[in-house]
Structure formats: structure tokens, C-alpha cells
Design a protein around this motif. Structure first.
Motif: not given
Ligand code: SF4
Ligand code: SF4
Ligand code: FES
Ligand code: FES
Lengths: 177, 568
Positions: B69-72, B98-101, B115-118
Motif C-alpha cells: 500500500f502507499e504510505m505517507g 510502497p510498504q507492506i501493510a 487503491n491508488s495507481k501505484l
């Protein structure tokens, strides 16, 4: 002395001492000694037998599957004896371009290494020769490169292979007399 | 209370005292307990992060990469104060990679994109890799229909393959243990089974050998994976790599009708799903209940149901005359039984009742005894079954409803079996009603049974001396009835009828209800099991103020009430 040591009378005192010395280098987690012990075993016996795995596991208080996982992860830890003469042919880019695959096939044919005992690892019927692929041997400038046991050979050609084999056979004859 | 089994990990159940933190989930700010696993964060708000290797009750392996997933994190200024936008909301710095959730835990200010493009690119990529060596034998695979690989390929995959090379071949039909077959080509190397064996079953004999696309799941040579919990690996295997020898090739899973029930093989009462089709039960699988069995059940319980389809089952009421069996009409059979029961003085009647009956059935038995007794107590006993508690789920009591029997007041936990035997021998007891128990099992053999003047047997599979029974009544198995039972920890739990009774067999509570009518209890006619439960709750104080509908799928804790009555 654990159960497997009793099954393995050939384990010398010095071997066990060496193993113990290695283990003592990993005071935090004995588990980390798995790989060094596998090396030790292979240096000593040429390959790591199931008994070897069992022995190491018991030494390190591990389940044998944990040692088996490591032993099979590294192709250079052997589960079975290879040839007396072991050809290791480099198949990385420079050597591949310079014809190492052909060299590989040529050795296979000349040494009659017919039994595939692993992924791209072949051994001859009499167990004298084995040939396998390895990755870059760091002599790319002189591709193709191979190793015969611990000796490195560069700019390998089929003629060179013939010469080496003839030499080995002569040596062998001498030994036999 | 918490699960009877101790899980080594509970990623989905953060400690109650965990403070709440603010996280941004797909653009929305939500509050979650600090440290909660990101897969669970998403789940709590109706989002789904696909995952293979993550299991809430096992250690984190982080090896499948499906949960990327994408993390910020909030952008900080020079004074380490969050930078805010025009609307006073913190500005997010998105990490480039991306990181693993499954290996990430919620912290204050964290931002999550599921659910982003990346993220979609990652999911497509991972699916493509997982499928390159997969044999795709879905048409003959038992997992098809409940396979995560199929589901994610559909939901998160590219929909086409670019793979033209040759697939790696691996062992098929490997004997993984006495109850499991492994297909190594289907294995996606998630290591859930390995971690289950190590962390919960405590039988650390499985692992991966070799490397890369040649990695192969193996049982260490010479060892067996025969833990009594081994079949749970079949459940948690996300694909069809591990299949149950018992269930394999028996039924396509999408044809199975699922009924929520509980396992009746021991007093733990693991929550289960009964999978049946056209009145045949094909499998039992555990149903999550964090108060009882968490996600698991034992193999004995799981495979112990086959007797319900035994050829030896009695499926119609019958009478014995001169050694032969005569089928009867239910009305006739029940009339005979009722008449006989009323003929004997109450002191000459004994009920040998099973602690595998539901509370409702036991309550009706109790009522029947009271009516017949007219003030005198009628002899009743249950047959105790002792097993060995294993420290995981299985309990030492193999009867699923001993607590119910005590609570309702039937029997003395099996302490009077000898007395019963002697009383029959001495002809003090002349009429025996055995309900779902074979007296032979506790040494009341043919010779003793011969001294009885009247013997009614009600149940499924009769014992060797059943020809001594004057009347046989065909009862129902646990899968054929609804009702409640009380487990070893004092939890009242529900069974739900999954299939119909075979032949002319009937649910036991209906048999008992009709007998009650015939012996003269007319004031209440029970039409549904709910009616029985509600009547029981009025008459038996243990069930006071409960109603059928308040006992949910996960049951109700009665341990306090049982303790007050020193039943627990
Ligand atoms: S494991 Fe899933 S994808 Fe693989 S063959 Fe079985 S059903 Fe198909
Ligand atoms: S067999 Fe199933 S659970 Fe075990 S590693 Fe393979 S895919 Fe995972
Ligand atoms: S590529 Fe063969 S030695 Fe480097
Ligand atoms: S679920 Fe996160 S890496 Fe497998």
C-alpha cells in the motif's frame, strides 16, 4: 554426545571441538552458527548428508527442518557427493556471450556426466567427474572462465578441455601404478 | 473471557488500553487504536487490502507482497510542526516506495492509500508473479470457489498473462501427513502452514527447501505432520496446495449449504460451519469465535461426523417381537411408549440420558420425568465420557453438554451408573428409557437388560444388545437439529439444523414433545424449537430472562450463573 554422534563414529574429537568453537562465537543466538557448521561439515565430508543436518540441528537445539531449509537454499552446500573432479563453468553474461554454454556441453560430453543430480548439475556414472554452472567468477575479461576444483581456468576452449582431461587421465594412470 | 485456546498473536485484537490515533485512510481521517495492523485498519472501515501470508493469529512473515500500500506521514516544518494546507489539514508526504501493510502499524498522522495507481500496479505485478508457475488446475482443484488466488486474480490481477516460458515442475500428491495431501505446484509459498505448525500446533516439521522459483514446501524427511490440529492448515492455506484427504474430490464447495453450529465431540464446543448438500454433510470447518475456539478446531472434531451417515443407523421407529424388527408408525410407537411409561410405578422407571443432547431436549426429558413421577423423583443418569485435555482446545470431558445436564437437573454426572446397574439386576427398576446412549457402553449388557420388563431405546446407532429393546425410536444427529448446549466454560451456544433427518427419523425434541402430550401435558404445545427454549427459560432459573433470539451466533456467557450454582 548426542544420539547422532553415536551413529557417526567417524566424527573425530577435533571436528566436534571445532564445531563447538564455532558455536561459541554466536552467544546471542546459536541458530546463527547453522551456516558455518554446514560449511564445516562440507569441508570435512565433501557434502552434507541427512545425518549432517540432523547433527547440526541437535547441536544448535533446532528442528532439523530449519537446518535443511538453509542447506538447500545455497546450491553450493551439497546434499550429495559430486565428482572427484568438479568443473564449475561460469554462465554470467561475458562468459555466456563468449560461449560458456558450449563449453559446458562439451565437458558434459567428454566426461560422460550423464546423471543430472540437481538443477544443471551433472555427475558421471563412475563419480569421477561432475559439471555445473556457477555465476561470475570475476575474471570476465578472460571469458569464458571455469574452475576445476579450486583452480581457475581462463579463456577456456575445447582444445584446452581436451588437454586438461588428457593430463588428468595420465595423472590418474600414474597414481594407479 | 477470551478464547479457550491461547493464540501466540492477535494482530486483529489490539490491547484495550491502546490509545486512539488519527490516520488518513484513502483521504478520510479516522481514529484507530495505536499499533493496529494496517490490514485490520482497512478492514474496520470497509476497505480491503488483499493479503496471503498475513494471518491475524500467526507471526508476520511479510513474504507474499500482496498487501503493498502507499504510505505517507505528515509533512513537518523546520520546527517539527505539521505543515497544514488552506483548510487547516496536515499536508502529507508520501513515501516514494510502497510498504507492506501486514508489517506496518498505525501511528499518529499516518496516511494510507489502498487503491491508488501505484497500489494497483503493485497488486497486478504480484499477481502476475504468483501465477507464472501456477499450474492453473482450477477445474480439478478442491479449493476452487474459495481460493484466494482465483479471487485476487479476478479482483486485482491483470486479466492476462505475458508468460511464455516453461513453468517449473514440482511434486504433486505429496503425503503431507495422515490427513493432508500437498500439491507443491499450487503452493504460493506464503508459509502460513509452516507458522501454524510451529506456533500453534507446536510440531515444527515443515519448511521450504531450495530457493527462488524452485522453493518447495516439504515435511522433513522421516517426520510426519500428524498433529491433532493439522487440518487447520488446510483452512488457512489460501490456495489448493493443502487439501484434506477426507474432503478432497467429494464436493465442489460452491454447492455446499452452510449452517452455523457447534462441534459436539467434546465439551469445548468449537464453533463450526456444517457444509452439506442434499442432506449429506461433507465437511465441518471452524467458525471464528474469539470466546471459544478463535479460528481453529481439532481434527478429531472435524472428522468425527461421519457416523451420522452410517448404514447402521436406525431411521424408523420399530418394535421388537420374537427377535425380529417391525417398523411402526410414529403414532403407534409413541402411544405404546407413553402407555407403558404410565403403567410402571415411578420408582421402577429409569432414564439413561445422553449429555450430548441439547438443553431443550434435556428440559423436555426432565418435564417428562416430572410428569411421570407425580412428585416422586425418577431415576436418571448420564454416561460420562473422559478424554484428555490437550492444553489447546480439546477438553477432558467428551460430552458437549454436561453442564446443561447438571443445570437442568438430569443425572448425577454419571456417578450413579453402578447403582442403575444394580437396581436393574435387583429388579427394582423394570423400565428403562435410553436416549442417545447405549447402556452396553457402561457395562449394562444383554443379561442385565434381560431383567427389564420394558426397554425403550432412542438414538442413532444401536449397540449390540439392542434386540432387548421393546421399542426403538429413531432420533436425530447434531447436524439434524437446532438447540443449545453449555460448554465447559459455561457458554450457552446454538446448534442449527443443517440437514433433514434420514428416513423417518425425527428430531428428538419433537419425539419428546409428542410423548409429553401423550402422558397428559397438554397446556403447552411446542411448534418450534424457540417455543421450547422460551418455556425452558421460564421454568429453569439458569436460563432466566433469556430467549432463543438473544442467544446469538457466538453464544452467551453463563459462567457467572453457573458459578453461583456451583456447577462451574
Ligand atoms: S489453488 Fe486456486 S488457482 Fe490454484 S488450481 Fe486451485 S483453485 Fe485454481
Ligand atoms: S501450502 Fe498453502 S499455506 Fe502452506 S505455504 Fe503453500 S500456499 Fe501457504
Ligand atoms: S562473467 Fe564469467 S567470470 Fe564474470
Ligand atoms: S500479507 Fe503482507 S506481505 Fe504477505
Amino acid at each position: 554426545m548426542n544420539a547422532t554422534e553415536k551413529d557417526l563414529p567417524q566424527l573425530e574429537e577435533s571436528f566436534i571441538e571445532e564445531a563447538e568453537r564455532i558455536i561459541s562465537q554466536y552467544p546471542v543466538s546459536k541458530r546463527s552458527a547453522s551456516l558455518p557448521l554446514l560449511h564445516l561439515w562440507q569441508r570435512h565430508f565433501g557434502f552434507v548428508s541427512p545425518q549432517g543436518v540432523q547433527w547440526i540441528a541437535e547441536k544448535l537445539d533446532l528442528e532439523p527442518i530449519a537446518v535443511e531449509e538453509i542447506a538447500t537454499f545455497y546450491p553450493m552446500i551439497r546434499q550429495r557427493p559430486l565428482g572427484h573432479y568438479q568443473f564449475k563453468v561460469c554462465r554470467t553474461l561475458s562468459c555466456a556471450l563468449a560461449g560458456s554454454y558450449e563449453i559446458f556441453e562439451y565437458i558434459k560430453k567428454s566426461c560422460k556426466t550423464v546423471n543430472e543430480v540437481g538443477h544443471h548439475v551433472y555427475v558421471s556414472e563412475d563419480g569421477k567427474f561432475s559439471v555445473e554452472f556457477v555465476e561470475c567468477l570475476a575474471a570476465c575479461g578472460n571469458a569464458p572462465v571455469m574452475m576445476l576444483n579450486e583452480e581457475e581456468w581462463m579463456d577456456v576452449t575445447q582444445t584446452k578441455i581436451d588437454a586438461i582431461l588428457n593430463h588428468l587421465i595420465r595423472e590418474k594412470r600414474k597414481e594407479e601404478f | 473471557m477470551s478464547a479457550l485456546i491461547k493464540n501466540p498473536f492477535n494482530h486483529d485484537l489490539p490491547p484495550l488500553e491502546a490509545p486512539l490515533v488519527n490516520v488518513q485512510l484513502d483521504g478520510q481521517w479516522v481514529k484507530v487504536p495505536k499499533g493496529l495492523n494496517i490490514i485490520e485498519v482497512a478492514k474496520r472501515f470497509g476497505k480491503f487490502i488483499p493479503h496471503y501470508c498475513y494471518h491475524p493469529k500467526l507471526s508476520i512473515a511479510g513474504n507474499c507482497r500482496m498487501c503493498l500500500f502507499e504510505m505517507g506521514m505528515p509533512k513537518l516544518d523546520a520546527n517539527r510542526k505539521p505543515v497544514v494546507d488552506a483548510e487547516e489539514r496536515p499536508v502529507i508526504n508520501w513515501l516514494p516506495r510502497p510498504q507492506i501493510a501486514c508489517a506496518t502499524q498505525a501511528t499518529e498522522g499516518m496516511a494510507i492509500r489502498t487503491n491508488s495507481k501505484l497500489v494497483k500496479d503493485c497488486q497486478e505485478g504480484v499477481m502476475e508473479f504468483l501465477l507464472i508457475n501456477h499450474p492453473l488446475d482450477c477445474p480439478i482443484c478442491d479449493q476452487a470457489g474459495e481460493c484466494r488466488l482465483q479471487e485476487y486474480a479476478y479482483d486485482f490481477g491483470k486479466g492476462r498473462s505475458r508468460f511464455v516460458e516453461e513453468k517449473v515442475k514440482k511434486p504433486k500428491r505429496v503425503d503431507f501427513g495422515p490427513r493432508i495431501i500437498l500439491d507443491d505446484e499450487r503452493c504460493i509459498l506464503c508459509s502460513r502452514c509452516i507458522r501454524f505448525a510451529r506456533e500453534i500446533a507446536k510440531q515444527d516439521v515443515i519448511g521450504f527447501v531450495n530457493r527462488g522459483s524452485y522453493s518447495t514446501l516439504t515435511v522433513y524427511p522421516g517426520r510426519v505432520f500428524d498433529s491433532n490440529y493439522s487440518l487447520n492448515t488446510v483452512d488457512i492455506c489460501p490456495v489448493g496446495a493443502l487439501t484434506s484427504k477426507d474432503f478432497r474430490f467429494k464436493m465442489r464447495v460452491w454447492f455446499l449449504r452452510e449452517a452455523k453450529s457447534i462441534c459436539t465431540e467434546c465439551a469445548t464446543g468449537c464453533n463450526i460451519i456444517i457444509g452439506s448438500r442434499e442432506n449429506i454433510v461433507y465437511r465441518l470447518t471452524p467458525r471464528v469465535n474469539e470466546e471459544v475456539n478463535s479460528h481453529w478446531m481439532c481434527d478429531q472434531g472435524r472428522l468425527g461426523f461421519h457416523y451420522i451417515h452410517s448404514k447402521k443407523r436406525v431411521t424408523e421407529p420399530a418394535s421388537h417381537l420374537n427377535g425380529s424388527l417391525f417398523p411402526l408408525e410414529w403414532s403407534e410407537a409413541l402411544r405404546t411408549v407413553a402407555q407403558k411409561l404410565m403403567e410402571f410405578p415411578p420408582s421402577e422407571i429409569a432414564f439413561l440420558v445422553s449429555a450430548r443432547l441439547t438443553c431443550e431436549e434435556l428440559y423436555l426429558v426432565k418435564k417428562l420425568m416430572e410428569t411421570l413421577g407425580k412428585g416422586t423423583e425418577i431415576f436418571s443418569e448420564i454416561i460420562p465420557r473422559k478424554g484428555v485435555a490437550d492444553g489447546l482446545l480439546r477438553s477432558a470431558d467428551l460430552n458437549p453438554n454436561t453442564k446443561g445436564a447438571i443445570g437442568i437437573g438430569i443425572g448425577k454426572e454419571g456417578r450413579r451408573i453402578e447403582e442403575l446397574k444394580n437396581k436393574i439386576r435387583a429388579k427394582e427398576i423394570n423400565c428403562l428409557f435410553a436416549i442417545h446412549e447405549n447402556p452396553e457402553e457402561v457395562g449394562i449388557q444383554e443379561d442385565i437388560l434381560s431383567s427389564l420388563s420394558f426397554y425403550v431405546w432412542q438414538g442413532l446407532i444401536p449397540g449390540p444388545a439392542v434386540h432387548k429393546a421393546n421399542i426403538l425410536l429413531a432420533g436425530a444427529s447434531f447436524a439434524e437439529k437446532s438447540g443449545t448446549m453449555i460448554n465447559i466454560a459455561g457458554r450457552l451456544q446454538k446448534l442449527h439444523k443443517a440437514i433433514l433427518c434420514p428416513g423417518r427419523a425425527r428430531e428428538d425434541w419433537r419425539i419428546l414433545r409428542d410423548l409429553l402430550l401423550l402422558v397428559g401435558v397438554k397446556e403447552r404445545v411446542f411448534e418450534k424449537i424457540n417455543d421450547v427454549f422460551d418455556a425452558m427459560s421460564k421454568e429453569i432459573d439458569l436460563f432466566e430472562s433469556l430467549s432463543w433470539n438473544t442467544v446469538g451466533d457466538l453464544g452467551i456467557d453463563l459462567s457467572q450463573k453457573l458459578k453461583n450454582r456451583s456447577i462451574l
